[in-house]
Design a protein around this motif. Sequence first.
Motif, PDB file in Angstrom:
ATOM      1  N   THR A  43      34.387  25.168  88.801  1.00  0.00           N
ATOM      2  CA  THR A  43      33.237  24.637  89.329  1.00  0.00           C
ATOM      3  C   THR A  43      32.189  25.681  89.246  1.00  0.00           C
ATOM      4  O   THR A  43      32.433  26.924  89.325  1.00  0.00           O
ATOM      5  CB  THR A  43      33.327  23.997  90.646  1.00  0.00           C
ATOM      6  N   VAL A  44      31.252  25.082  89.153  1.00  0.00           N
ATOM      7  CA  VAL A  44      29.889  26.253  89.593  1.00  0.00           C
ATOM      8  C   VAL A  44      29.245  25.715  90.823  1.00  0.00           C
ATOM      9  O   VAL A  44      28.953  24.718  91.084  1.00  0.00           O
ATOM     10  CB  VAL A  44      28.939  26.086  88.532  1.00  0.00           C
ATOM     11  N   SER A  45      28.927  26.808  91.671  1.00  0.00           N
ATOM     12  CA  SER A  45      28.328  26.703  93.036  1.00  0.00           C
ATOM     13  C   SER A  45      27.313  27.718  93.390  1.00  0.00           C
ATOM     14  O   SER A  45      27.458  28.731  92.656  1.00  0.00           O
ATOM     15  CB  SER A  45      29.548  26.798  94.188  1.00  0.00           C
ATOM     16  N   GLU A  54      33.637  29.316  90.112  1.00  0.00           N
ATOM     17  CA  GLU A  54      34.920  29.270  90.754  1.00  0.00           C
ATOM     18  C   GLU A  54      36.079  28.661  90.372  1.00  0.00           C
ATOM     19  O   GLU A  54      35.861  27.531  89.556  1.00  0.00           O
ATOM     20  CB  GLU A  54      34.562  28.550  92.375  1.00  0.00           C
ATOM     21  N   THR A  56      38.863  26.217  91.171  1.00  0.00           N
ATOM     22  CA  THR A  56      39.115  25.139  92.094  1.00  0.00           C
ATOM     23  C   THR A  56      40.707  25.050  92.368  1.00  0.00           C
ATOM     24  O   THR A  56      41.361  25.182  91.635  1.00  0.00           O
ATOM     25  CB  THR A  56      38.593  23.911  91.898  1.00  0.00           C
ATOM     26  N   SER A  87      37.473  25.771  98.694  1.00  0.00           N
ATOM     27  CA  SER A  87      38.256  24.828  97.960  1.00  0.00           C
ATOM     28  C   SER A  87      38.257  25.681  96.751  1.00  0.00           C
ATOM     29  O   SER A  87      38.613  25.197  95.502  1.00  0.00           O
ATOM     30  CB  SER A  87      37.516  23.572  97.797  1.00  0.00           C
ATOM     31  N   GLY A  88      37.569  26.787  96.408  1.00  0.00           N
ATOM     32  CA  GLY A  88      37.597  27.397  95.341  1.00  0.00           C
ATOM     33  C   GLY A  88      37.571  29.092  95.403  1.00  0.00           C
ATOM     34  O   GLY A  88      37.389  29.750  96.154  1.00  0.00           O
ATOM     35  N   ASN A 103      28.831  26.703  80.130  1.00  0.00           N
ATOM     36  CA  ASN A 103      29.326  25.506  79.686  1.00  0.00           C
ATOM     37  C   ASN A 103      30.297  25.698  78.352  1.00  0.00           C
ATOM     38  O   ASN A 103      31.285  25.149  78.488  1.00  0.00           O
ATOM     39  CB  ASN A 103      28.181  24.475  79.140  1.00  0.00           C
ATOM     40  N   LEU A 106      33.408  27.132  80.200  1.00  0.00           N
ATOM     41  CA  LEU A 106      34.167  26.043  81.040  1.00  0.00           C
ATOM     42  C   LEU A 106      34.836  25.150  79.907  1.00  0.00           C
ATOM     43  O   LEU A 106      36.083  24.609  80.085  1.00  0.00           O
ATOM     44  CB  LEU A 106      33.292  25.233  81.867  1.00  0.00           C
ATOM     45  N   ARG A 110      39.480  24.518  79.746  1.00  0.00           N
ATOM     46  CA  ARG A 110      39.940  23.428  80.342  1.00  0.00           C
ATOM     47  C   ARG A 110      41.507  23.381  80.002  1.00  0.00           C
ATOM     48  O   ARG A 110      42.008  22.774  81.321  1.00  0.00           O
ATOM     49  CB  ARG A 110      39.363  22.286  79.610  1.00  0.00           C
TER      50      ARG A 110
END
Length: 155
Positions: A43-45, A54, A56, A87-88, A103, A106, A110
């Motif tokens: 995820t990206v935060s 991050e 997760t 969570s990450g 992107n 990511l 996967r």
Amino acid sequence: MPVLYLPLVAFGRMQPPVWEELDQTLYTLHLPTPVTLRHTGFTVSLKRNRIMLEATVEASVIDHLSVKIRNRAQQAGVSSTRTLLPSGIALADITDVDPNVCNLWLATHRHLFAQTEEVYEFTVCKTGKNRENAFLEMMADYQFTDMFSHSSSLL
């Protein structure tokens, strides 16, 4: 990030006698099996004006270990503790990276989803922040299960 870590508990400030008591108490912590940590994706935060990549994880699976550590800290006389189950796990600061590059990364990673790792020990670190940067000093490692096996894939 130079160090990957998943913070479980914050102890707050403590004097040397309390640290010594906590150290001895944490060596008595024992669980019958390793804790499993399941990686569920990326995820990206946004954290304090920084965009972070991050990994997760299912944090609920390590909650039991966190509770055990907090209980041992209270037994040792540590006055303040708080749970820190994110969570990450922060992997990289991507503030200066083009969104298309992020992107693409990511999309190509996967295949790393749904991996499970076993955790056999935890480390207590002293942290702080000075004007230039934050620091992380390793204080002690605590193996909490007898089922430890050396593996290159350990966290």
